[in-house]
Scaffold this active site. Structure first.
Site, mmCIF file in Angstrom:
data_model
loop_
_atom_site.group_PDB
_atom_site.id
_atom_site.type_symbol
_atom_site.label_atom_id
_atom_site.label_comp_id
_atom_site.label_asym_id
_atom_site.label_seq_id
_atom_site.Cartn_x
_atom_site.Cartn_y
_atom_site.Cartn_z
ATOM 1 N N HIS A 165 18.907 18.881 22.095
ATOM 2 C CA HIS A 165 19.462 20.229 21.813
ATOM 3 C C HIS A 165 20.897 20.159 21.279
ATOM 4 O O HIS A 165 21.534 19.128 21.337
ATOM 5 C CB HIS A 165 19.331 21.166 23.030
ATOM 6 C CG HIS A 165 20.129 20.801 24.233
ATOM 7 N ND1 HIS A 165 20.297 21.656 25.285
ATOM 8 C CD2 HIS A 165 20.794 19.682 24.579
ATOM 9 C CE1 HIS A 165 21.028 21.088 26.209
ATOM 10 N NE2 HIS A 165 21.339 19.888 25.812
ATOM 11 N N GLU A 166 21.355 21.253 20.708
ATOM 12 C CA GLU A 166 22.684 21.337 20.084
ATOM 13 C C GLU A 166 22.878 20.274 19.005
ATOM 14 O O GLU A 166 23.951 19.693 18.870
ATOM 15 C CB GLU A 166 23.792 21.224 21.142
ATOM 16 C CG GLU A 166 23.908 22.405 22.070
ATOM 17 C CD GLU A 166 24.407 23.660 21.353
ATOM 18 O OE1 GLU A 166 24.993 23.550 20.275
ATOM 19 O OE2 GLU A 166 24.183 24.752 21.884
ATOM 20 N N GLY A 167 21.835 20.018 18.239
ATOM 21 C CA GLY A 167 21.911 19.007 17.176
ATOM 22 C C GLY A 167 21.394 17.678 17.672
ATOM 23 O O GLY A 167 21.994 17.066 18.540
#
Lengths: 608, 608
Positions: free
Chosen positions: A458-460
């Site tokens: 998540h978050e890249g």
């Protein structure tokens, strides 16, 4: 938690000199005493309201009863205690109800919650959401939404991904059209109607707060009714779950946002993760389908607004990974100190009439413990260093602030990716130390491992962080960010080389830095992104290990200057572990980068 | 499964020349046709009875209703289909009801079950149990227990560990005392009564078979009533769950073996794992507490008997890890070929009006796929090579058989540990390719990852394998095993160096072998086990990577000789991946070994 506290005290005060932040005007009312009070409070709440329920929130997953998402009472209690502590708005201005706490201290204090139960709370998104509105929202939007998020009445989400688009935001198809002729006259912001699906929305539906403030990326169609291709067409909207008036009061009308499904995850189960339908007509507003959304900032600038808060979100993910890593370390350390099994190597171990020793006396168990300490405490130091840069960016001199900004650009991919990978490895070692018991759900370590597996996604994802690092960050502003970082690393080397105990490590770090520099050049020698970026992840791994070696050497300088004692011995040993066992790995990673190795990239699909 | 089948075909026939096994007298009735028929059958049963239920057995964990352990119907069906296929006794003599199948083919065919659902079946332990009895049991024990295991009426367990002793068998406290004055006159073997607890017993309680044959390690007290310290005191007993007569018929009496608890695990949930109480009096036999057990082999030689089957058990664990690795590879390959997301790097990717490409077109996804292929197929080749050595040990010339025995001693720790570590890493990459979807339980890859985490723990942990390798195997018989292995590796190098496409890799392997040799000497330079073994795990990691590089180079020779095509291209690329991305890692691992680095071992407990 006592070990974490003493580690934080050392890193904050002996290493980062955080107490001196009160020399800044913004933090003038603060002192080590006020910082310690914040740490004390968070440690207490985490111990009382979070830690006892970490397994519970794993086994009692969120479920939907047809009307509401049901969460355990413990989750409500934990979230309430967090909101009541004032931590949601701790970093905000006094006039916003905040305490103007440095981000460095906020990040450190929040660590206790990650250590106790990483998934029970969802404060990160609410804070990020509200912070974004403070920068890009209108005065009314700040008052109605941001302030009610900071005081805990509302919570927030970030709605970026869609089922068909994943990380590729240019392909989102959620559309927003003006809502009526007077759409620009709404006091809450230009009013649109949104239709589309959003995937992976954490805390997207629950009853923990009065309302949920969704921040949604969507495209406003052009005059031809078509969506503008690419990221340029993206705008940002506030879409409340329940409609509010301009004073922030609920008006008793549900907005057209419906839960389409809960994601059932491998871990991190204390946090609801959802697929949301916007505007499908389940909850029509004024008799009409379409979720009501209020434009934030200017049209077509949605992505820029959203990424404004990305650095802090990524430091938050990195810190969560660190805390899971340390949680496993502390659990396996405790187990190793108390579990008798086996006998020492050599003659002493040959006598079976002697009682078994505790497993912490075995060299391989010590290796697995020291690896965890080295990964976890090193990564914690990196996150705090980055947090300190955030404070510098906001309160430093113009030159210092700009340097901090650039350094953060380069370090953020590492702060996000490195703990995600290596503190996960630490969790695997924690399981290994427990043996068969570690594979059971009677011990906490398997959950830490499952929870931590999310952080590379998540978050890249890892791949996105790596492309960002090698494809953008080390090149930006003519490589100035990389030069700044090299300058900081060289400054540490120069200090360490004066200390006989550290001189060899200083030299090793100098060589590693030169290798990374050479590989960066070699990767881009042809100027072709396909050549350079084929091995972006191995590059990031080597870059990350070099950054961690630097952090450890810098921490070791502070440890070396400290009084003798077990803590000092342990920190210097963890540094040596990193230089002996870890840093030499960079050669293998950089070799394929320097050779622009196309073994993978060139392989045709049918050959797999 | 089609990809696995074509890989097996290549490795068995084009690489290992398994068809020529029918030149051996024992296998004279066999041919590639009979081997293929076995592979076909297993592939079919695995597809029909195993694969569809892999998620089901994960979610419907075994539970105890107070009387019985309840398993899903699918588990009963799968186990019945397996027994009916004849695979339980496939390798046995014709007169035992077997088909004298080479172990190489048996191991390959069993791979399909591991791929389809690793935890639904428990044939490995039953076969190992029965095989042990064939070697060490009396004729009656063979007829009553082994034969009924091979025909599927009974199943078997191995009861070694105890809650307080774990891997340290010298500390077991289960005791066995002669059962009556006539204890030696029992037709089933000298009769004892056992009391004690056994932990981590797979398939220790269930209703899948008429009876369960526990093989139990226990100590017979000396004349003073005390247990003999150390492993010397250990004897081996057959303890049936239900009492049988000398014809193998149940006599309607339950033996005093009681389920004390089910272990609730991170994965591998299709297999019951138990804590068993022996002889606590819950099911008294003839009015007396104490589980009735029949001595196998001679007293005090229990461990020797038990370890007789250890090599094959460890190859079995390694193969299970491989199959999980390949299962994740195939799942993520399929996903990558079908999931559109993102655009190519470079100018072609700048146009957002073009549709997204499938993610297999991204270099980093290809890297993660090729890594999985390289780990999984390389490790599969290693397991088959070891299986071929088992056949050589049993049917080769005296010299060939002895060489095979020694090579197996050295290679078994790698065959067990390497896939446990690297096919687990492969599973993590399979999750990563799936992105957020991989973190949900809607896709199979998270389960593969959880299931695979067991393999570094059971049948001897990573640490135990490493100590076995560096502390015993490379030293035994004056290092002859290591020399034999070096001879095989050099023979491959000599062939590969003639092939221009492989010459550079041959040289790299030669250097790696020299590094491992030098590190082995350096580790033992002081002759002190504490110096040598402090870094036994990094040594094993480097040793394993060198062995895999050798295996890949040898496989590449066969691939190079094969006809052009996608499969040939893929195998040569997977080999190059291993030499470019993986083999260079050994330098970092061996450095601490060669330096006899004591950073971890010397750190005092309080410094952690």
């Amino acid at each position: 938690m006592a070990i974490l506290r003493s580690t934080l005290d050392f890193l904050l005060y002996d290493w980062l000199n955080a107490a001196s932040l009160n020399e800044r005007e913004r933090f003038a009312d603060h002192s080590r005493e006020t910082f310690d009070a914040v740490l004390d409070t968070c440690e207490r709440i985490a111990r009382e309201k979070y830690a006892p329920f970490n397994r519970l929130v794993d086994t009692q997953e969120p479920h939907f009863d047809g009307e509401k998402v049901i969460l355990p009472q413990a989750t409500l209690d934990a979230n309430r205690a967090y909101a009541e502590s004032g931590m949601l708005s701790a970093a905000q201005d006094y006039e916003e109800g905040g305490m103007q706490l440095p981000y460095t201290i906020e990040a450190a204090a929040n660590g206790f919650f990650g250590l106790a139960s990483v998934s029970i709370g969802s404060s990160l998104l609410t804070k990020g959401n509200a912070n974004l509105l403070l920068v890009h929202g209108t005065e009314t939007q700040k008052a109605v939404f941001a302030r009610n998020e900071f005081n805990g009445r509302f919570s927030g989400t970030m709605c970026l991904s869609e089922p068909q688009a994943g990380s590729s935001l240019s392909d989102i198809t959620t559309r927003a059209v003006p809502d009526g002729a007077d759409f620009e006259a709404d006091p809450l912001g230009a009013r649109y109607r949104l239709k589309g699906n959003k995937m992976w929305i954490s805390a997207g539906e629950h009853e923990l707060t009065e309302n949920i403030v969704h921040l949604v990326l969507a495209k406003v169609p052009g005059p031809d009714g078509k969506l503008i291709p690419g990221t340029r067409g993206i705008s940002l909207f506030i879409v409340p779950k329940k409609m509010v008036d301009a004073q922030g009061q609920l008006i008793g009308v549900r907005n057209d946002v419906a839960l389409a499904g809960l994601n059932h995850k491998l871990g991190w189960r204390g946090t609801t993760n959802t697929l949301l339908n916007f505007g499908e007509g389940k909850f029509p507003v004024n008799g009409e389908a379409g979720a009501v959304g209020y434009l934030v900032g200017r049209p077509h600038e949605g992505l820029r607004c959203m990424f404004h808060m990305m650095n802090e979100a990524r430091i938050g993910v990195g810190t969560a990974a660190v805390m899971l890593g340390l949680a496993g370390y502390y659990a396996s350390l405790d187990y190793a100190k108390n579990r008798p099994q086996g006998r020492p190597m050599g003659p002493a171990g040959k006598d079976p009439t002697q009682p078994p020793v505790r497993i912490i006396e075995h060299a391989d168990v010590k290796r697995m413990l020291l690896a965890q300490k080295s990964y976890g405490e090193g990564a914690l130091a990196l996150e705090l260093y980055c947090a300190r840069l955030v404070d510098e960016q906001h309160t430093g001199t113009p030159e210092g602030a700009d340097d901090a900004r650039l350094l953060l650009e380069v370090l953020t991919p590492i702060a996000k990716s490195w703990p995600s990978e290596w503190c996960l490895e630490a969790n695997s070692l924690a399981i290994q130390i427990h043996g068969g018991y570690g594979y059971t759900r009677d011990f906490p370590v398997e959950q830490y491992w499952r929870d931590n597996r999310l952080n590379m996604i998540h978050e890249g994802t890892h791949g996105i962080q790596a492309t960002d690092l090698l494809g953008r960050k080390v090149l930006m502003e003519n490589g100035k960010g990389l030069q700044l970082l090299a300058g900081r690393i060289n400054a540490t080397i120069e200090r360490a080389i004066q200390v006989p105990e550290l001189a060899a490590h200083a030299n090793a770090l100098g060589q590693a830095l030169a290798q990374v520099g050479a590989a960066t050049k070699a990767a881009w020698a042809t100027g072709e992104p396909t050549d350079a970026l084929a091995n972006a992840v191995p590059y990031m791994q080597a870059f990350g290990h070099t950054v961690l070696a630097w952090i450890w050497l810098d921490v070791a300088l502070a440890a070396h200057a400290a009084a003798d004692g077990a803590a000092r011995t342990g920190r210097l040993a963890a540094m040596r572990f990193f230089f002996h066992y870890e840093l030499p790995k960079i050669g293998a990673w950089l070799q394929v980068v320097s050779n622009r190795d196309q073994t993978c990239a060139a392989l045709p699909e049918e050959a797999f």
